[in-house]
Design an enzyme around this catalytic site. Structure first.
Site, mmCIF file in Angstrom:
data_model
loop_
_atom_site.group_PDB
_atom_site.id
_atom_site.type_symbol
_atom_site.label_atom_id
_atom_site.label_comp_id
_atom_site.label_asym_id
_atom_site.label_seq_id
_atom_site.Cartn_x
_atom_site.Cartn_y
_atom_site.Cartn_z
ATOM 1 N N GLU A 1 1.364 6.558 -11.659
ATOM 2 C CA GLU A 1 2.743 6.102 -11.591
ATOM 3 C C GLU A 1 3.021 4.992 -12.607
ATOM 4 O O GLU A 1 2.133 4.227 -12.956
ATOM 5 C CB GLU A 1 3.039 5.566 -10.182
ATOM 6 C CG GLU A 1 2.336 4.242 -9.921
ATOM 7 C CD GLU A 1 2.669 3.574 -8.586
ATOM 8 O OE1 GLU A 1 3.561 4.022 -7.867
ATOM 9 O OE2 GLU A 1 1.998 2.573 -8.294
ATOM 10 N N GLY B 1 -1.736 -0.095 -1.497
ATOM 11 C CA GLY B 1 -1.527 -0.804 -2.758
ATOM 12 C C GLY B 1 -1.762 0.111 -3.936
ATOM 13 O O GLY B 1 -1.569 1.324 -3.847
ATOM 14 N N SER B 2 -2.205 -0.495 -5.021
ATOM 15 C CA SER B 2 -2.333 0.240 -6.281
ATOM 16 C C SER B 2 -3.571 1.130 -6.274
ATOM 17 O O SER B 2 -4.504 0.927 -5.499
ATOM 18 C CB SER B 2 -2.442 -0.751 -7.433
ATOM 19 O OG SER B 2 -3.660 -1.485 -7.299
ATOM 20 N N ARG B 3 -3.584 2.078 -7.167
ATOM 21 C CA ARG B 3 -4.754 2.946 -7.287
ATOM 22 C C ARG B 3 -5.972 2.123 -7.722
ATOM 23 O O ARG B 3 -7.065 2.296 -7.179
ATOM 24 C CB ARG B 3 -4.493 4.050 -8.311
ATOM 25 C CG ARG B 3 -5.662 5.016 -8.398
ATOM 26 C CD ARG B 3 -5.550 6.007 -9.524
ATOM 27 N NE ARG B 3 -4.413 6.889 -9.405
ATOM 28 C CZ ARG B 3 -4.232 7.964 -10.177
ATOM 29 N NH1 ARG B 3 -5.116 8.274 -11.103
ATOM 30 N NH2 ARG B 3 -3.168 8.712 -10.040
ATOM 31 N N ARG B 4 -5.744 1.211 -8.664
ATOM 32 C CA ARG B 4 -6.883 0.417 -9.156
ATOM 33 C C ARG B 4 -7.517 -0.382 -8.024
ATOM 34 O O ARG B 4 -8.732 -0.394 -7.842
ATOM 35 C CB ARG B 4 -6.409 -0.515 -10.286
ATOM 36 C CG ARG B 4 -7.535 -0.958 -11.187
ATOM 37 C CD ARG B 4 -7.009 -1.782 -12.312
ATOM 38 N NE ARG B 4 -6.177 -2.875 -11.796
ATOM 39 C CZ ARG B 4 -5.656 -3.835 -12.531
ATOM 40 N NH1 ARG B 4 -5.832 -3.830 -13.812
ATOM 41 N NH2 ARG B 4 -4.938 -4.789 -12.001
ATOM 42 N N GLY B 5 -6.674 -1.053 -7.235
ATOM 43 C CA GLY B 5 -7.188 -1.867 -6.129
ATOM 44 C C GLY B 5 -7.866 -1.004 -5.073
ATOM 45 O O GLY B 5 -8.964 -1.309 -4.600
ATOM 46 N N GLY B 6 -7.217 0.100 -4.707
ATOM 47 C CA GLY B 6 -7.752 0.971 -3.657
ATOM 48 C C GLY B 6 -9.094 1.565 -4.051
ATOM 49 O O GLY B 6 -10.029 1.609 -3.240
ATOM 50 N N CYS C 1 6.100 3.682 -3.313
ATOM 51 C CA CYS C 1 5.052 4.671 -3.602
ATOM 52 C C CYS C 1 5.611 6.075 -3.534
ATOM 53 O O CYS C 1 4.976 7.018 -3.994
ATOM 54 C CB CYS C 1 3.902 4.489 -2.626
ATOM 55 S SG CYS C 1 4.488 4.415 -0.935
ATOM 56 N N GLU D 1 -4.152 4.004 0.925
ATOM 57 C CA GLU D 1 -2.916 4.688 0.540
ATOM 58 C C GLU D 1 -2.514 4.108 -0.798
ATOM 59 O O GLU D 1 -2.212 2.922 -0.890
ATOM 60 C CB GLU D 1 -1.826 4.439 1.579
ATOM 61 C CG GLU D 1 -2.182 4.891 2.980
ATOM 62 C CD GLU D 1 -2.249 6.399 3.120
ATOM 63 O OE1 GLU D 1 -1.491 7.097 2.425
ATOM 64 O OE2 GLU D 1 -3.070 6.883 3.912
ATOM 65 N N LYS E 1 -6.534 -9.489 4.886
ATOM 66 C CA LYS E 1 -6.584 -10.247 3.624
ATOM 67 C C LYS E 1 -5.137 -10.366 3.176
ATOM 68 O O LYS E 1 -4.499 -9.376 2.820
ATOM 69 C CB LYS E 1 -7.439 -9.479 2.613
ATOM 70 C CG LYS E 1 -7.086 -9.653 1.138
ATOM 71 C CD LYS E 1 -7.392 -11.011 0.583
ATOM 72 C CE LYS E 1 -7.177 -11.025 -0.930
ATOM 73 N NZ LYS E 1 -5.779 -10.805 -1.349
HETATM 74 P P1 NAP Z 1 -2.502 -4.154 -5.328
HETATM 75 O O1 NAP Z 1 -2.363 -4.981 -6.528
HETATM 76 O O2 NAP Z 1 -3.517 -3.079 -5.342
HETATM 77 O O3 NAP Z 1 -2.793 -5.186 -4.136
HETATM 78 C C1 NAP Z 1 -2.994 -4.785 -2.798
HETATM 79 C C2 NAP Z 1 -3.991 -5.737 -2.128
HETATM 80 O O4 NAP Z 1 -5.306 -5.429 -2.565
HETATM 81 C C3 NAP Z 1 -3.783 -7.205 -2.427
HETATM 82 O O5 NAP Z 1 -4.141 -7.973 -1.294
HETATM 83 C C4 NAP Z 1 -4.774 -7.470 -3.542
HETATM 84 O O6 NAP Z 1 -5.088 -8.845 -3.548
HETATM 85 C C5 NAP Z 1 -5.931 -6.592 -3.133
HETATM 86 N N1 NAP Z 1 -6.752 -6.122 -4.248
HETATM 87 C C6 NAP Z 1 -6.308 -5.580 -5.413
HETATM 88 N N2 NAP Z 1 -7.363 -5.245 -6.183
HETATM 89 C C7 NAP Z 1 -8.484 -5.562 -5.482
HETATM 90 C C8 NAP Z 1 -9.890 -5.442 -5.744
HETATM 91 N N3 NAP Z 1 -10.345 -4.931 -6.881
HETATM 92 N N4 NAP Z 1 -10.744 -5.865 -4.802
HETATM 93 C C9 NAP Z 1 -10.309 -6.390 -3.630
HETATM 94 N N5 NAP Z 1 -9.000 -6.533 -3.347
HETATM 95 C C10 NAP Z 1 -8.094 -6.119 -4.256
HETATM 96 O O7 NAP Z 1 -1.144 -3.433 -4.954
HETATM 97 P P2 NAP Z 1 0.333 -4.081 -4.885
HETATM 98 O O8 NAP Z 1 0.777 -4.497 -6.230
HETATM 99 O O9 NAP Z 1 0.372 -5.076 -3.831
HETATM 100 O O10 NAP Z 1 1.246 -2.862 -4.411
HETATM 101 C C11 NAP Z 1 1.914 -2.036 -5.287
HETATM 102 C C12 NAP Z 1 1.241 -0.674 -5.316
HETATM 103 O O11 NAP Z 1 1.129 -0.187 -3.977
HETATM 104 C C13 NAP Z 1 1.992 0.393 -6.036
HETATM 105 O O12 NAP Z 1 1.065 1.147 -6.795
HETATM 106 C C14 NAP Z 1 2.592 1.247 -4.941
HETATM 107 O O13 NAP Z 1 2.865 2.573 -5.298
HETATM 108 C C15 NAP Z 1 1.530 1.159 -3.918
HETATM 109 N N6 NAP Z 1 1.999 1.414 -2.560
HETATM 110 C C16 NAP Z 1 1.499 2.473 -1.896
HETATM 111 C C17 NAP Z 1 1.950 2.763 -0.628
HETATM 112 C C18 NAP Z 1 1.404 3.953 0.099
HETATM 113 O O14 NAP Z 1 1.608 4.048 1.291
HETATM 114 N N7 NAP Z 1 0.723 4.856 -0.532
HETATM 115 C C19 NAP Z 1 2.900 1.948 -0.012
HETATM 116 C C20 NAP Z 1 3.377 0.844 -0.700
HETATM 117 C C21 NAP Z 1 2.894 0.601 -1.985
HETATM 118 P P3 NAP Z 1 -5.681 -9.623 -4.842
HETATM 119 O O15 NAP Z 1 -4.698 -9.397 -5.942
HETATM 120 O O16 NAP Z 1 -5.774 -11.023 -4.373
HETATM 121 O O17 NAP Z 1 -7.013 -9.000 -5.106
#
Ligand code: NAP
Length: 497
Positions: free
Chosen positions: A362, A214-219, A276, A238, A158
């Site tokens: 965070e 990605g984010s905690r909310r998304g994950g 992260c 993650e 995706k």
């Molecule tokens: P994000 O907003 O969670 O988005 C990640 C992906 O998930 C996007 O494709 C997003 O697309 C999708 N998504 C988000 N919410 C969703 C939902 N409810 N249902 C289905 N898909 C969903 O994260 P980000 O802003 O890209 O990344 C920043 C975050 O990643 C930070 O919190 C950072 O700390 C964390 N991060 C963690 C690591 C690690 O290894 N732990 C590494 C890098 C970054 P849509 O918006 O189109 O839904």
């Protein structure tokens, strides 16, 4: 709003057709799972070569879409292709297949033992979600995709809405590699759409696992959807962390305070703090040396200028989170940097006089909280109360008996909280290798048993199968007596290389 498009079975379409991508992946799985180690490794190397062939437009698009500097993106291309090649080597060596053979013991008393052979098999089609802050290394051809393909799983990515062009260019490179390898087209698909597209992908019954960064909310939203399916599937999400740093008294007393403070602020502000592994929480001894450190850190952060963040929404979330930190009870601003423009908010460091400062999730960006402590016995309960984290850092003087004693007490507490413990460094920067753990207890990740960076990541997309008394002619190559792939195997309990 991202336009919905798909690259499915090598063709681009104007709709985000999740169902078609999953159907193609399910069909391709039957063939792809039977590829030999050499075929799969060659394919991963071709993906790396195809990304390199398109390096210039990929870098140009990623710089434009993310606002990250060209040098950083260029490095990320190298990391992405390096990961693919590392997994090619892993597949060729084959120890991820975890072969175990317990030969039959027909004369055993009181009961004979059957012949039992075990190997890992790929789970099936994997859905991959990348993060905005790593448009390459944690995205379309990032570690999740590389490890799933290495395991023998077709992948449906995706695409991230923050870098759709970069994602599309990388997807095209992977599709070219699929064609060159003569693999079924559904081995890799790419869909761009909104949150509902992602949800539909996780719900699709043909998807057997999810890799998310990605984010905690998304994950957590994705993990919930996966758990509520009629057939629940594993999600390796993650997510975020605040990565505590504990400075011990001996290290602080002997430190070059200015150098230590500059290094801290450097890690905190690296990449606009959009990592992260950003050091969001520091525990610093009370007293004059700690005060001096904070003066130096305040001066260093005051000289720092905000860098452009990935999206206006991320910049806005940072401003709001940073303001919330400043307004907490018992918090004092140590230093604030300069605004660097509309989407380049100022970095900041605050100090809390309250050991129990309620910092949990965070603030994505350069926002540091420093908490002072008097003695380790005050600090340990606070560390035990922390949520699961990706990393913990200890600054200790190895020649100081006091620090060594304190570190000895700290280590078991940190082991229970984090995936990676590092000494006398900074958590930003994650080496890609075989011993790396980029994971950690919930909510840093949804599954602490593994990692998203490094070769162990392949285990997320496999499961064991045991073959009992299966005739040699029907056995898979990996577990045959002849060992045609030359694998390291555990035979009757002993590793044989
Ligand atoms: P994000 O907003 O969670 O988005 C990640 C992906 O998930 C996007 O494709 C997003 O697309 C999708 N998504 C988000 N919410 C969703 C939902 N409810 N249902 C289905 N898909 C969903 O994260 P980000 O802003 O890209 O990344 C920043 C975050 O990643 C930070 O919190 C950072 O700390 C964390 N991060 C963690 C690591 C690690 O290894 N732990 C590494 C890098 C970054 P849509 O918006 O189109 O839904």
């Amino acid at each position: 709003m991202t336009e919905a498009t798909s690259i499915i079975a090598g063709t681009e379409q104007p709709t985000a057709d999740v169902a078609a991508a999953c159907a193609a992946a399910a069909e391709a799985f039957a063939t792809y799972r039977t590829t030999t180690p050499d075929q799969r490794a060659d394919f991963l190397e071709t993906v790396a070569a195809e990304i390199e062939a398109d390096k210039e437009p990929i870098i140009e698009a990623a710089v434009r879409e993310s606002g990250l500097p060209e040098a950083r993106i260029t490095g990320e291309v190298g990391r992405t292709t390096g990961q693919l090649r590392m997994f090619a080597r892993v597949v060729r060596q084959g120890d991820h297949l975890g072969v175990r053979i317990d030969p039959a013991m027909p004369d055993r008393e009181p009961l004979p033992r059957p012949d039992i052979r075990q190997r890992m098999v790929p789970l099936g089609p994997v859905a991959v979600f990348g993060a905005s802050n790593f448009p390459l290394a944690f995205s379309t051809a990032g570690g999740d995709t590389a490890s799933a393909l290495a395991a023998g799983c077709p992948v449906v990515v995706k695409g991230h809405p923050a870098h759709p062009v970069t994602g599309t260019l990388v997807a095209r490179a992977i599709v070219r590699a699929v064609e060159q390898a003569g693999l079924p087209a559904g081995v890799f698909s790419f869909v761009l759409g909104g949150t509902e597209t992602g949800q539909e992908l996780v719900r699709d019954p043909r998807i057997t696992a999810v890799g998310f960064t990605g984010s905690r909310r998304g994950g957590l939203a994705i993990a919930q959807t996966a758990a509520e399916r009629p057939v629940p599937i594993p999600v390796s999400a993650e997510m975020s962390a605040i990565n505590p740093v504990v400075v011990l008294p001996g290290a602080l007393e002997r430190a070059d305070i200015d150098a230590l403070a500059t290094a801290y602020v450097g890690s905190l502000t690296l990449g606009a703090g959009q990592f992260c592994t950003n050091p969001g929480l520091m525990f610093l001894p009370a007293g004059e040396a700690g005060d001096a450190f904070l003066r130096a850190a305040g001066a260093a952060v005051a000289e720092a200028t905000g860098q452009q963040m990935l999206t206006p929404e991320i910049a806005e979330a940072y401003r709001s989170g940073a303001a919330t930190l400043r307004e907490l009870d018992g918090v004092r601003v140590v230093g604030q940097g300069n605004e660097g423009g509309e989407n380049a908010p100022a970095p900041q460091v605050v100090e809390s006089s309250v050991l129990e400062v309620p910092v949990t999730d965070e603030v994505f960006g350069s926002a540091g909280v420093v908490v002072r402590y008097d003695a380790l016995e005050d600090l340990l309960p606070r560390l035990r109360g922390l949520e699961g984290q990706l990393t913990a850092t200890v600054h200790a003087d190895a020649d100081d008996d006091g620090d060594v004693e304190l570190a000895r007490e700290l280590l078991p507490v940190l082991e229970e909280k984090v995936g990676r413990i590092l000494f006398n460094g900074w958590p930003t920067g994650v080496e890609v290798g075989h011993a790396m753990v980029h994971g950690g207890p919930y909510p840093a990740t949804s599954d602490a048993r593994t990692t998203s960076v490094g070769s162990l990541a392949i285990e997320r997309f496999q499961r064991p199968v045991a073959y009992q008394d299966v005739p040699e002619a029907l056995l898979p190559d990996a577990v045959r007596d002849a060992n045609p792939w030359g694998l390291t195997r555990r035979v009757d309990g002993t590793l044989e290389t």
